[in-house]
Design a protein around this motif. Structure first.
Motif, PDB file in Angstrom:
ATOM      1  N   GLY A   1      -1.082  10.353   8.115  1.00  0.00           N
ATOM      2  CA  GLY A   1      -0.326  10.769   6.936  1.00  0.00           C
ATOM      3  C   GLY A   1       0.760   9.754   6.624  1.00  0.00           C
ATOM      4  N   LEU A   2       1.979  10.260   6.414  1.00  0.00           N
ATOM      5  CA  LEU A   2       3.105   9.359   6.147  1.00  0.00           C
ATOM      6  C   LEU A   2       3.853   8.989   7.429  1.00  0.00           C
TER       7      LEU A   2
ATOM      8  N   GLU B   1      -0.058  13.308  -0.671  1.00  0.00           N
ATOM      9  CA  GLU B   1       0.320  14.463  -1.492  1.00  0.00           C
ATOM     10  C   GLU B   1      -0.915  15.138  -2.086  1.00  0.00           C
ATOM     11  N   MET B   2      -1.896  14.325  -2.495  1.00  0.00           N
ATOM     12  CA  MET B   2      -3.118  14.886  -3.080  1.00  0.00           C
ATOM     13  C   MET B   2      -3.876  15.728  -2.050  1.00  0.00           C
ATOM     14  N   PHE B   3      -3.996  15.206  -0.822  1.00  0.00           N
ATOM     15  CA  PHE B   3      -4.733  15.942   0.208  1.00  0.00           C
ATOM     16  C   PHE B   3      -3.953  17.150   0.720  1.00  0.00           C
TER      17      PHE B   3
ATOM     18  N   MET C   1      -8.690  -7.901   4.763  1.00  0.00           N
ATOM     19  CA  MET C   1      -8.170  -6.763   5.509  1.00  0.00           C
ATOM     20  C   MET C   1      -8.636  -5.535   4.741  1.00  0.00           C
ATOM     21  N   VAL C   2      -9.136  -4.527   5.441  1.00  0.00           N
ATOM     22  CA  VAL C   2      -9.628  -3.316   4.780  1.00  0.00           C
ATOM     23  C   VAL C   2      -8.773  -2.133   5.217  1.00  0.00           C
ATOM     24  N   TYR C   3      -8.308  -1.384   4.229  1.00  0.00           N
ATOM     25  CA  TYR C   3      -7.447  -0.233   4.476  1.00  0.00           C
ATOM     26  C   TYR C   3      -8.176   1.001   3.972  1.00  0.00           C
ATOM     27  N   GLU C   4      -8.402   1.974   4.838  1.00  0.00           N
ATOM     28  CA  GLU C   4      -9.214   3.139   4.482  1.00  0.00           C
ATOM     29  C   GLU C   4      -8.434   4.436   4.684  1.00  0.00           C
ATOM     30  N   CYS C   5      -8.685   5.378   3.815  1.00  0.00           N
ATOM     31  CA  CYS C   5      -8.068   6.696   3.932  1.00  0.00           C
ATOM     32  C   CYS C   5      -9.172   7.733   4.121  1.00  0.00           C
TER      33      CYS C   5
ATOM     34  N   LYS D   1       0.780  -1.238   0.000  1.00  0.00           N
ATOM     35  CA  LYS D   1       0.000   0.000   0.000  1.00  0.00           C
ATOM     36  C   LYS D   1       0.809   1.285   0.000  1.00  0.00           C
ATOM     37  N   GLN D   2       2.111   1.219   0.163  1.00  0.00           N
ATOM     38  CA  GLN D   2       2.899   2.430   0.365  1.00  0.00           C
ATOM     39  C   GLN D   2       2.798   3.431  -0.777  1.00  0.00           C
ATOM     40  N   MET D   3       2.758   2.920  -2.016  1.00  0.00           N
ATOM     41  CA  MET D   3       2.729   3.824  -3.165  1.00  0.00           C
ATOM     42  C   MET D   3       1.435   4.643  -3.165  1.00  0.00           C
ATOM     43  N   PHE D   4       0.289   3.960  -2.983  1.00  0.00           N
ATOM     44  CA  PHE D   4      -0.992   4.664  -2.956  1.00  0.00           C
ATOM     45  C   PHE D   4      -1.058   5.617  -1.766  1.00  0.00           C
ATOM     46  N   ARG D   5      -0.491   5.203  -0.658  1.00  0.00           N
ATOM     47  CA  ARG D   5      -0.530   6.043   0.547  1.00  0.00           C
ATOM     48  C   ARG D   5       0.196   7.368   0.302  1.00  0.00           C
TER      49      ARG D   5
END
Length: 208
Positions: free
Chosen positions: A187-188, A103-105, A127-131, A94-98
């Motif tokens: 964030g990161l 950066e977008m936000f 497993m569910v990963y949400e932003c 997931k790191q790339m999308f994260r």
């Protein structure tokens, strides 16, 4: 074959080998039936899963990006009369999308938190990963809120450490393998993780 018996005929040897072969065949049949049963269970779960790509439950028109091991889905969550945009990321890496989402936000002057919920491990649910994007002032306070909420969650007396600090290592290196967990990253930066002691008492929407 070695034997302690004084008399051990050729017939005995053949009977012994035949019995072993029969037992081996029975075990193979049991393993085959078990594998079929597990496959049927998994297929039934995936058919009703709202996050499974081939499921009828998945709202495919909300998908905004597809990778080899993940897809991103944009949804809206209603809260106190307003809608909050929520991006689901179901993926193994997931790191790339994260990084891209942060950066977008940031370009929109927003913070964001990443919620990872891994429950019902034995049933093999996703497993569910949400932003979730947040206003800056809310993002600044988010670590305090989440730390307090995690400390007050789940069982009063827990076997595992209640709050796991993720500032120096990834959640997969922090949570014992095979156990259900919830984690949040800011964030990161790192964040916190929590091993779920009782899945019946821990709500799947805890992070939101």
């Amino acid at each position: 074959e070695k034997t302690d018996r004084e008399y051990y005929t050729l017939d005995d040897m053949f009977v012994s080998k035949a019995a072993k072969k029969a037992r081996s065949g029975e075990e193979e049949e049991m393993q085959r039936r078990k594998a079929i049963h597990e496959h049927q269970q998994l297929a039934a779960c995936m058919e009703k899963c709202p996050y499974c790509f081939d499921s009828n439950e998945l709202s495919k028109h909300l998908i905004i990006a597809i990778g080899t091991k993940q897809f991103n889905k944009n949804v809206k969550m209603k809260k106190k009369g307003r809608h909050i945009k929520l991006i689901y990321i179901i993926l193994l890496f997931k790191q790339m999308f994260r990084k891209v989402l942060v950066e977008m936000f940031e370009a929109k002057d927003l913070d964001c938190v990443f919620l990872e919920t891994n429950m019902s491990v034995k049933k093999r649910y996703h497993m569910v990963y949400e932003c979730i994007p947040l206003p800056k002032e809310v993002g600044d306070m988010a670590p305090i809120y989440f730390k307090k909420a995690i400390m007050e969650s789940d069982e009063e007396w827990s076997v595992n450490k209640k709050l796991i600090d993720l500032s120096s290592k990834d959640v997969r290196k922090s949570v014992p393998k095979g156990l259900p967990y919830f984690s949040v990253d800011f964030g990161l930066q790192g964040g916190f993780a929590h091993v779920i002691e009782d899945q019946h008492k821990f709500p799947h929407y805890f992070g939101k």
